[in-house]
Structure formats: structure tokens, C-alpha cells
Write a protein that holds these residues in place. Structure first.
Motif, mmCIF file in Angstrom:
data_model
loop_
_atom_site.group_PDB
_atom_site.id
_atom_site.type_symbol
_atom_site.label_atom_id
_atom_site.label_comp_id
_atom_site.label_asym_id
_atom_site.label_seq_id
_atom_site.Cartn_x
_atom_site.Cartn_y
_atom_site.Cartn_z
ATOM 1 N N GLU A 196 8.882 17.127 5.771
ATOM 2 C CA GLU A 196 7.905 16.764 4.755
ATOM 3 C C GLU A 196 6.962 17.941 4.504
ATOM 4 O O GLU A 196 6.729 18.771 5.380
ATOM 5 N N VAL A 197 6.429 17.993 3.293
ATOM 6 C CA VAL A 197 5.502 19.050 2.912
ATOM 7 C C VAL A 197 4.260 18.403 2.316
ATOM 8 O O VAL A 197 4.356 17.538 1.441
ATOM 9 N N LYS A 198 3.097 18.830 2.804
ATOM 10 C CA LYS A 198 1.839 18.265 2.311
ATOM 11 C C LYS A 198 1.295 19.091 1.151
ATOM 12 O O LYS A 198 1.327 20.323 1.175
ATOM 13 N N GLU A 199 0.798 18.404 0.124
ATOM 14 C CA GLU A 199 0.128 19.055 -0.998
ATOM 15 C C GLU A 199 -0.872 18.079 -1.597
ATOM 16 O O GLU A 199 -0.474 17.051 -2.160
ATOM 17 N N HIS A 200 -2.149 18.410 -1.514
ATOM 18 C CA HIS A 200 -3.195 17.517 -2.013
ATOM 19 C C HIS A 200 -3.780 18.032 -3.331
ATOM 20 O O HIS A 200 -4.996 18.093 -3.511
ATOM 21 N N SER A 201 -2.910 18.387 -4.257
ATOM 22 C CA SER A 201 -3.354 18.890 -5.551
ATOM 23 C C SER A 201 -3.401 17.767 -6.582
ATOM 24 O O SER A 201 -2.771 16.714 -6.418
ATOM 25 N N LEU A 202 -4.121 18.006 -7.672
ATOM 26 C CA LEU A 202 -4.171 17.037 -8.765
ATOM 27 C C LEU A 202 -2.789 16.851 -9.379
ATOM 28 O O LEU A 202 -2.398 15.730 -9.720
ATOM 29 N N SER A 203 -2.030 17.916 -9.513
ATOM 30 C CA SER A 203 -0.689 17.804 -10.100
ATOM 31 C C SER A 203 0.229 16.958 -9.220
ATOM 32 O O SER A 203 1.036 16.175 -9.740
ATOM 33 N N LYS A 204 0.109 17.086 -7.900
ATOM 34 C CA LYS A 204 0.930 16.269 -6.996
ATOM 35 C C LYS A 204 0.505 14.802 -7.078
ATOM 36 O O LYS A 204 1.358 13.903 -7.078
ATOM 37 N N LEU A 205 -0.781 14.549 -7.171
ATOM 38 C CA LEU A 205 -1.271 13.177 -7.328
ATOM 39 C C LEU A 205 -0.692 12.552 -8.590
ATOM 40 O O LEU A 205 -0.157 11.433 -8.567
ATOM 41 N N ASN A 206 -0.782 13.266 -9.709
ATOM 42 C CA ASN A 206 -0.271 12.722 -10.971
ATOM 43 C C ASN A 206 1.241 12.528 -10.934
ATOM 44 O O ASN A 206 1.762 11.532 -11.441
ATOM 45 N N GLU A 207 1.941 13.478 -10.325
ATOM 46 C CA GLU A 207 3.403 13.383 -10.229
ATOM 47 C C GLU A 207 3.818 12.157 -9.419
ATOM 48 O O GLU A 207 4.702 11.387 -9.845
ATOM 49 N N GLN A 208 3.207 11.956 -8.260
ATOM 50 C CA GLN A 208 3.616 10.856 -7.391
ATOM 51 C C GLN A 208 3.103 9.507 -7.901
ATOM 52 O O GLN A 208 3.761 8.481 -7.680
ATOM 53 N N TRP A 209 1.989 9.502 -8.615
ATOM 54 C CA TRP A 209 1.498 8.250 -9.182
ATOM 55 C C TRP A 209 2.474 7.690 -10.218
ATOM 56 O O TRP A 209 2.641 6.466 -10.328
ATOM 57 N N GLU A 210 3.140 8.558 -10.963
ATOM 58 C CA GLU A 210 4.080 8.103 -11.989
ATOM 59 C C GLU A 210 5.189 7.250 -11.387
ATOM 60 O O GLU A 210 5.708 6.339 -12.040
ATOM 61 N N VAL A 211 5.563 7.519 -10.132
ATOM 62 C CA VAL A 211 6.557 6.696 -9.445
ATOM 63 C C VAL A 211 5.901 5.514 -8.758
ATOM 64 O O VAL A 211 6.339 4.367 -8.880
ATOM 65 N N ASP A 263 -11.795 16.924 -9.242
ATOM 66 C CA ASP A 263 -10.776 16.450 -10.182
ATOM 67 C C ASP A 263 -9.906 15.371 -9.560
ATOM 68 O O ASP A 263 -9.573 14.365 -10.201
ATOM 69 N N VAL A 264 -9.526 15.568 -8.288
ATOM 70 C CA VAL A 264 -8.709 14.573 -7.589
ATOM 71 C C VAL A 264 -9.493 13.284 -7.389
ATOM 72 O O VAL A 264 -8.976 12.174 -7.634
ATOM 73 N N LEU A 265 -10.733 13.413 -6.953
ATOM 74 C CA LEU A 265 -11.551 12.222 -6.700
ATOM 75 C C LEU A 265 -11.793 11.437 -7.981
ATOM 76 O O LEU A 265 -11.755 10.203 -7.984
ATOM 77 N N LYS A 266 -12.020 12.145 -9.075
ATOM 78 C CA LYS A 266 -12.229 11.472 -10.362
ATOM 79 C C LYS A 266 -10.953 10.757 -10.802
ATOM 80 O O LYS A 266 -11.001 9.634 -11.318
ATOM 81 N N ARG A 267 -9.811 11.389 -10.596
ATOM 82 C CA ARG A 267 -8.540 10.757 -10.981
ATOM 83 C C ARG A 267 -8.300 9.503 -10.162
ATOM 84 O O ARG A 267 -7.848 8.468 -10.694
ATOM 85 N N LEU A 268 -8.606 9.540 -8.866
ATOM 86 C CA LEU A 268 -8.460 8.352 -8.030
ATOM 87 C C LEU A 268 -9.398 7.239 -8.494
ATOM 88 O O LEU A 268 -9.025 6.063 -8.505
ATOM 89 N N HIS A 269 -10.594 7.618 -8.899
ATOM 90 C CA HIS A 269 -11.542 6.623 -9.415
ATOM 91 C C HIS A 269 -11.008 5.986 -10.696
ATOM 92 O O HIS A 269 -11.119 4.759 -10.892
ATOM 93 N N ASP A 270 -10.396 6.800 -11.552
ATOM 94 C CA ASP A 270 -9.825 6.270 -12.803
ATOM 95 C C ASP A 270 -8.688 5.296 -12.508
ATOM 96 O O ASP A 270 -8.576 4.234 -13.152
ATOM 97 N N ILE A 271 -7.813 5.644 -11.557
ATOM 98 C CA ILE A 271 -6.708 4.758 -11.177
ATOM 99 C C ILE A 271 -7.253 3.451 -10.616
ATOM 100 O O ILE A 271 -6.762 2.363 -10.942
ATOM 101 N N GLY A 299 0.848 -1.178 0.000
ATOM 102 C CA GLY A 299 0.000 0.000 0.000
ATOM 103 C C GLY A 299 0.886 1.231 0.000
ATOM 104 O O GLY A 299 1.891 1.271 0.708
ATOM 105 N N THR A 300 0.561 2.217 -0.821
ATOM 106 C CA THR A 300 1.298 3.471 -0.795
ATOM 107 C C THR A 300 0.310 4.623 -0.778
ATOM 108 O O THR A 300 -0.910 4.421 -0.783
ATOM 109 N N LYS A 301 0.843 5.829 -0.750
ATOM 110 C CA LYS A 301 0.015 7.003 -0.570
ATOM 111 C C LYS A 301 0.538 8.136 -1.447
ATOM 112 O O LYS A 301 1.622 8.029 -2.018
ATOM 113 N N TRP A 302 -0.212 9.201 -1.514
ATOM 114 C CA TRP A 302 0.258 10.391 -2.206
ATOM 115 C C TRP A 302 -0.161 11.615 -1.385
ATOM 116 O O TRP A 302 -1.129 11.567 -0.633
ATOM 117 N N GLY A 303 0.590 12.694 -1.526
ATOM 118 C CA GLY A 303 0.199 13.927 -0.865
ATOM 119 C C GLY A 303 1.277 14.561 -0.020
ATOM 120 O O GLY A 303 1.211 15.748 0.304
#
Length: 319
Positions: free
Chosen positions: A103-118, A145-153, A84-88
Motif C-alpha cells: 500500500e502507498v499513502k497519499e494525503h493529497s486533495l487529488s487523492k481524496l477526490n479520486e477515491q471519493w468518486e468510488v 483544501d483537504v479539510l474544506k473538501r471533507l467539510h463539503d462532503i 465506514g470507509t477511508k481515503w489516503g
């Protein structure tokens, strides 16, 4: 070797040199050796595997732990390993034990997409993908937008998505998350939150952890507060009772507490945060402890108000 289904390894402490803990030590003056640290981390992963652990919890905010797992999994050929991993959260201390910000928290769509790539490199072992420390103030649970992206993943990779929650209002966060639906389907089915003898607030919403949803318990050892400490005289009766159980079962109190958590939530995964083989072996003695109903009830009496627990936790430092 018996596979262990209800205890997993949290990898925060093997991915970065410091973690929030009860200890209050001075900052490191020696040279931190990144190569040695990485080697020790892989040794802990291997030891956990050899001892039967098959679930591993990680995050980009845990320094190198996600990369450690990616590399380690390449050496294994065992489909029973789940991750299990996380993003944010982004780790920013650069492995400096003396860093002021870790650590720095950021719950943006761009951060989700960036961290998902890894994080997607953990596939096919990746089972759970979670929002790291979902809170009400970041608005992440209202970001369409974030919730929809998580649903797509979730749909594309057939994995479960969820949240981790902390703080005195973790109940409110869990309730809000559990009510979110995308395309007439409940989005979240994994809930990672704090539970131990002191912080038992999630027992008020046990229904959230049923019907196929996965509960993951973190901070079972209350960041070290379960160990006898003169700075916490209010816990003296708790410490005395644990000492009694230690003598009875001939194991450390860490094993007793992990056993307590698995007794309350048999279907949950309880995370060990061990960063060395000795502590890991001690934690896994939990599989030999069979608490009675009376002992479980006695331990449950040591709960404190959530506000008290989290205010106390805020005073802990990075060690």
C-alpha cells in the motif's frame, strides 16, 4: 436474529491476501485465485450479516474490500446496514501474496477526490468517511483544501467525517484532529484508533469520544499478540490469566478481549478482523461474556507503554 450494535466487521483481511500479523510464515508458493478469494469475501460479509452485524469497515487500501461491499450492498435491502470507509491509501500489490509493497499513502486533495468518486457508491449506507491513518508528517490535518473538501462532503451527504490514527503518538494526532473547526463547526466526529489490553493510551482522552462522537476500536487483538507465543515471555502472566478466563467462560480469548473492549467503551464499535466464518463466530461469542469489574481491572493491569507497544508492532510482517 439480534442485531449487534457494538461489534463491526473490519474487511481488510477479506479484501487482500495479506495483512500485518504475528505469524511469521514463508511466502506463498501456490497460485492465488482471485475469483475464489472474492467469493470467500462475500461469504464472510453474508455470514456477518446473518449473525447480526450491521457495521462494516472498509477502505481503498484494503484491496477489493470496498468493491466487494459495493456489490454486496446492491443485493441487500436493509437500511440498518452502516458502512465506514477511508481515503489516503492506495493498494498496489495487485493481489500478489509475494509483493514487497502492499500500500502507498497519499494525503493529497487529488487523492481524496479520486477515491471519493468510488467510495460514494457506498451511499446511502455510508455513515463515516475518514482520513486513513492521519499522521503529523503528511500535514493532512493542516491542509486547508483537504479539510474544506471533507467539510463539503460532510454537509452535502449528511455523513460524519473522522480520522483513523496509529502509532505511539496517536494521542497527539487525536487531540489535534478534535480541535479542528470549519465554519465554526467541529469537523471530525469519528475517531478510529487502536485499543486493547496492551495499548490503552486513549483512555487519557476519553472526553474526545463523548458528546455524540463515535469511537471505533481497531486491532483489539493486537495483531495476534494476545495469543500465547513463546517469543513474548513478558506476556506470560497475561496469557495465564486469559487461559483462566477461557476456562471459566468456555469461549476463546478473542471473545474475552472483544468483551473487555466493549466493557471499557460501551458506546464504541469494536472491529472484528475475521476473514472466515469460524473466526467470526468465535469473535461474536463476546456477546455472551459478562466480565466482572474485578476481571476488567485485572485485564487493564497488563497495559504497556505506547512506545514499547508500537516498536513491537513494527517488527510484525505481512502474512
Amino acid at each position: 436474529m439480534t442485531k449487534i450494535s457494538n461489534i463491526g466487521l473490519g474487511t481488510a483481511a477479506i479484501g487482500r491476501p495479506l495483512y500485518i500479523n504475528i505469524k511469521n510464515t514463508t511466502k506463498e508458493s501456490g497460485v492465488f485465485n482471485l475469483d475464489d478469494f472474492k467469493l470467500k469475501g462475500k461469504q464472510v460479509l453474508e455470514s456477518a450479516y446473518e449473525k447480526g452485524i450491521r457495521y462494516f469497515d472498509t477502505a481503498p487500501g484494503y484491496g477489493m474490500s470496498e468493491q466487494l461491499l459495493i456489490e454486496w450492498l446492491e443485493e441487500k435491502n436493509d437500511p440498518s446496514i452502516k458502512v465506514g470507509t477511508k481515503w489516503g491509501y492506495t493498494y498496489v500489490a495487485n493481489f500478489d501474496p509475494n509483493a514487497e509493497i502492499h500500500e502507498v499513502k497519499e494525503h493529497s486533495l487529488s487523492k481524496l477526490n479520486e477515491q471519493w468518486e468510488v467510495s460514494k457508491q457506498l451511499l446511502p449506507h455510508l455513515s463515516f468517511y475518514q482520513i486513513h491513518s492521519a499522521t503529523l508528517d503528511t500535514g493532512v490535518l493542516e491542509n486547508g483544501d483537504v479539510l474544506k473538501r471533507l467539510h463539503d462532503i460532510k454537509k452535502e451527504h449528511n455523513i460524519k467525517v473522522g480520522i483513523t490514527a496509529s502509532g505511539a503518538n496517536q494521542l497527539e494526532i487525536l487531540k489535534k484532529a478534535s480541535a479542528i473547526s470549519i465554519e465554526n463547526e467541529t469537523l471530525f466526529s469519528v475517531y478510529q484508533c487502536t485499543f486493547n489490553m496492551f495499548e490503552q493510551s486513549i483512555r487519557e482522552i476519553d472526553h474526545v469520544f463523548k458528546n455524540g462522537n463515535q469511537l471505533i476500536i481497531k486491532e483489539a487483538l493486537a495483531n495476534g499478540r494476545v495469543f500465547s507465543n513463546n517469543n513474548y515471555p513478558e506476556y506470560n502472566s497475561f496469557y495465564s490469566y486469559l487461559e483462566k478466563l477461557e476456562n471459566q467462560f468456555q469461549v476463546g480469548r478473542d471473545a474475552i478481549i472483544l468483551s473487555y473492549c466493549t466493557s471499557i467503551y460501551p458506546e464504541a464499535i469494536v472491529l472484528s478482523g475475521a476473514n472466515n466464518e469460524t473466526h467470526l463466530a468465535s469473535n461474536l461469542n463476546a456477546t455472551t461474556v459478562k466480565l466482572t469489574d474485578t476481571q476488567i481491572n485485572e485485564l487493564s493491569k497488563f497495559k504497556v507503554a505506547a512506545e514499547f507497544y508500537w516498536n513491537e508492532r513494527k517488527k510484525l510482517t505481512w502474512n
